[in-house]
Design an enzyme around this catalytic site. Structure first.
Site, PDB file in Angstrom:
ATOM      1  N   CYS A 111       0.838  -1.167   0.128  1.00  0.00           N
ATOM      2  CA  CYS A 111      -0.075   0.202  -0.093  1.00  0.00           C
ATOM      3  C   CYS A 111       0.940   1.326   0.035  1.00  0.00           C
ATOM      4  O   CYS A 111       1.624   1.425   0.780  1.00  0.00           O
ATOM      5  CB  CYS A 111      -0.935   0.003   1.234  1.00  0.00           C
ATOM      6  SG  CYS A 111      -1.566   1.639   1.660  1.00  0.00           S
ATOM      7  N   GLU A 112       0.776   2.073  -1.072  1.00  0.00           N
ATOM      8  CA  GLU A 112       1.562   3.296  -1.027  1.00  0.00           C
ATOM      9  C   GLU A 112       1.163   4.302   0.031  1.00  0.00           C
ATOM     10  O   GLU A 112       1.953   5.378   0.217  1.00  0.00           O
ATOM     11  CB  GLU A 112       1.427   4.049  -2.329  1.00  0.00           C
ATOM     12  CG  GLU A 112       0.312   4.875  -2.781  1.00  0.00           C
ATOM     13  CD  GLU A 112       0.237   5.231  -3.953  1.00  0.00           C
ATOM     14  OE1 GLU A 112       0.926   5.087  -4.984  1.00  0.00           O
ATOM     15  OE2 GLU A 112      -0.654   6.432  -4.287  1.00  0.00           O
ATOM     16  N   HIS A 113       0.242   4.254   0.585  1.00  0.00           N
ATOM     17  CA  HIS A 113      -0.273   5.302   1.794  1.00  0.00           C
ATOM     18  C   HIS A 113       0.505   4.854   3.038  1.00  0.00           C
ATOM     19  O   HIS A 113       0.464   5.475   3.813  1.00  0.00           O
ATOM     20  CB  HIS A 113      -1.831   5.251   1.976  1.00  0.00           C
ATOM     21  CG  HIS A 113      -2.399   5.740   0.525  1.00  0.00           C
ATOM     22  ND1 HIS A 113      -3.313   4.840  -0.273  1.00  0.00           N
ATOM     23  CD2 HIS A 113      -2.167   6.823   0.064  1.00  0.00           C
ATOM     24  CE1 HIS A 113      -3.814   5.489  -1.210  1.00  0.00           C
ATOM     25  NE2 HIS A 113      -3.189   6.762  -1.152  1.00  0.00           N
ATOM     26  N   HIS A 114       0.679   3.455   3.339  1.00  0.00           N
ATOM     27  CA  HIS A 114       0.988   2.942   4.712  1.00  0.00           C
ATOM     28  C   HIS A 114       2.423   2.291   4.519  1.00  0.00           C
ATOM     29  O   HIS A 114       3.035   1.936   5.485  1.00  0.00           O
ATOM     30  CB  HIS A 114       0.175   2.253   5.534  1.00  0.00           C
ATOM     31  CG  HIS A 114      -1.238   3.057   5.941  1.00  0.00           C
ATOM     32  ND1 HIS A 114      -2.126   2.982   4.925  1.00  0.00           N
ATOM     33  CD2 HIS A 114      -1.469   3.602   6.678  1.00  0.00           C
ATOM     34  CE1 HIS A 114      -3.053   3.798   5.400  1.00  0.00           C
ATOM     35  NE2 HIS A 114      -2.745   4.272   6.663  1.00  0.00           N
ATOM     36  N   GLN A 152      -4.901  -0.469  -5.034  1.00  0.00           N
ATOM     37  CA  GLN A 152      -5.444  -1.791  -5.725  1.00  0.00           C
ATOM     38  C   GLN A 152      -6.151  -1.144  -6.945  1.00  0.00           C
ATOM     39  O   GLN A 152      -5.962  -2.112  -8.033  1.00  0.00           O
ATOM     40  CB  GLN A 152      -6.220  -2.330  -4.707  1.00  0.00           C
ATOM     41  CG  GLN A 152      -6.799  -3.732  -5.099  1.00  0.00           C
ATOM     42  CD  GLN A 152      -7.602  -4.444  -4.174  1.00  0.00           C
ATOM     43  OE1 GLN A 152      -7.458  -4.350  -3.033  1.00  0.00           O
ATOM     44  NE2 GLN A 152      -8.580  -5.178  -4.626  1.00  0.00           N
ATOM     45  N   HIS A 180      -5.574  -5.593   3.032  1.00  0.00           N
ATOM     46  CA  HIS A 180      -4.715  -4.805   3.196  1.00  0.00           C
ATOM     47  C   HIS A 180      -4.095  -4.721   4.657  1.00  0.00           C
ATOM     48  O   HIS A 180      -5.139  -4.372   5.572  1.00  0.00           O
ATOM     49  CB  HIS A 180      -5.310  -3.347   2.693  1.00  0.00           C
ATOM     50  CG  HIS A 180      -5.535  -3.094   1.448  1.00  0.00           C
ATOM     51  ND1 HIS A 180      -4.964  -1.967   0.717  1.00  0.00           N
ATOM     52  CD2 HIS A 180      -6.241  -3.989   0.526  1.00  0.00           C
ATOM     53  CE1 HIS A 180      -5.538  -2.095  -0.537  1.00  0.00           C
ATOM     54  NE2 HIS A 180      -6.266  -3.398  -0.604  1.00  0.00           N
ATOM     55  N   CYS A 182      -2.748  -2.580   6.488  1.00  0.00           N
ATOM     56  CA  CYS A 182      -2.944  -1.231   6.865  1.00  0.00           C
ATOM     57  C   CYS A 182      -4.453  -1.142   7.361  1.00  0.00           C
ATOM     58  O   CYS A 182      -4.883  -0.322   8.455  1.00  0.00           O
ATOM     59  CB  CYS A 182      -2.976  -0.135   5.948  1.00  0.00           C
ATOM     60  SG  CYS A 182      -3.413  -0.192   4.564  1.00  0.00           S
TER      61      CYS A 182
END
Ligand SMILES: [Zn+2]
Length: 223
Positions: A111-114, A152, A180, A182
């Site tokens: 995940c590019e956010h976490h 995703q 995910h 996260c």
């Protein structure tokens, strides 16, 4: 005034992507993998040191280098266009004109956010217009685009777009069902939930074709 920290926190926490392309800079590959490993090693050292870890301990001494190598060569290796699987195709000599489904392709992404793992299954299908690809090509394409900091929805679209290019047809579809970490291991901590995304191109937009694809991936294949 919008607090940009809060704004970006919110955006990431809600897994909103801003672009269909991975946000990669133009100079991303101006430095070598080896140099990237050296730089990231120092960054990881810094994170662990700031957290208060004793980096002279034998157990974690090798961690910065290990993590740096893993980032560059493994889990984010698909950022590098040179790693893209070759696009060799074959002529469909046997005139198989039905749908071909490669289901339950194991998917590991991040995940590019976490920067936490996304683990799941991808199901990919196409209807040949005269060109076919080797079966493992679909697994390799999934893996290549998965090995990036990802979202995703974007990953699902990239897999379809790449196969449409390689197979020279719009008639490609992909469904991803993934957990995910996260979401599962932190934040809301919902271990049961998973995220399903789908992209249907060409004939797969027809209800009947879509239904056929969905029915195939429900097959409980046992050997
Ligand atoms: Zn996340």
């Amino acid at each position: 005034m919008i607090d940009t920290n809060d704004f970006h926190d919110d955006l990431g926490e809600n897994h909103i992507a801003t672009s269909a392309k991975n946000p990669v800079r133009d100079d991303a590959f101006d430095i070598s993998d080896e140099r990237k490993i050296e730089l990231i090693k120092k960054d990881v050292e810094n994170i662990l040191h700031t957290l208060g870890m004793d980096l002279s301990d034998d157990s974690i001494k090798g961690t910065p280098n290990r993590v740096a190598k893993m980032f560059v060569k493994e889990i984010f290796g698909g950022l590098n266009p040179s790693k893209k699987p070759g696009s060799s195709t074959f002529v469909n000599n046997y005139k198989y004109g039905e749908m071909l489904v490669e289901k339950n392709i194991t998917l590991y992404s991040t995940c590019e956010h976490h920067l936490l793992p996304i683990i799941g299954r991808a199901h990919v299908a196409y209807i040949s217009n005269g060109t076919v690809v080797g079966l493992s090509k679909m697994n390799r394409i999934v893996d290549y685009f998965a090995k990036r900091p990802q979202v995703q929805e974007r990953l699902t679209m990239q897999i379809v777009q790449e196969l449409q290019k390689v197979l020279n047809t719009e008639d490609v579809a992909c469904i991803i069902d993934a957990k995910h970490l996260c979401v599962n291991s932190r934040g809301i901590r919902d271990i049961e939930s998973s995220t399903v995304t789908a992209e249907f191109g060409g004939k797969f937009k027809n209800e009947e074709t879509k239904r056929e694809f969905l029915d195939y991936i429900k097959f409980d294949t046992k050997f």
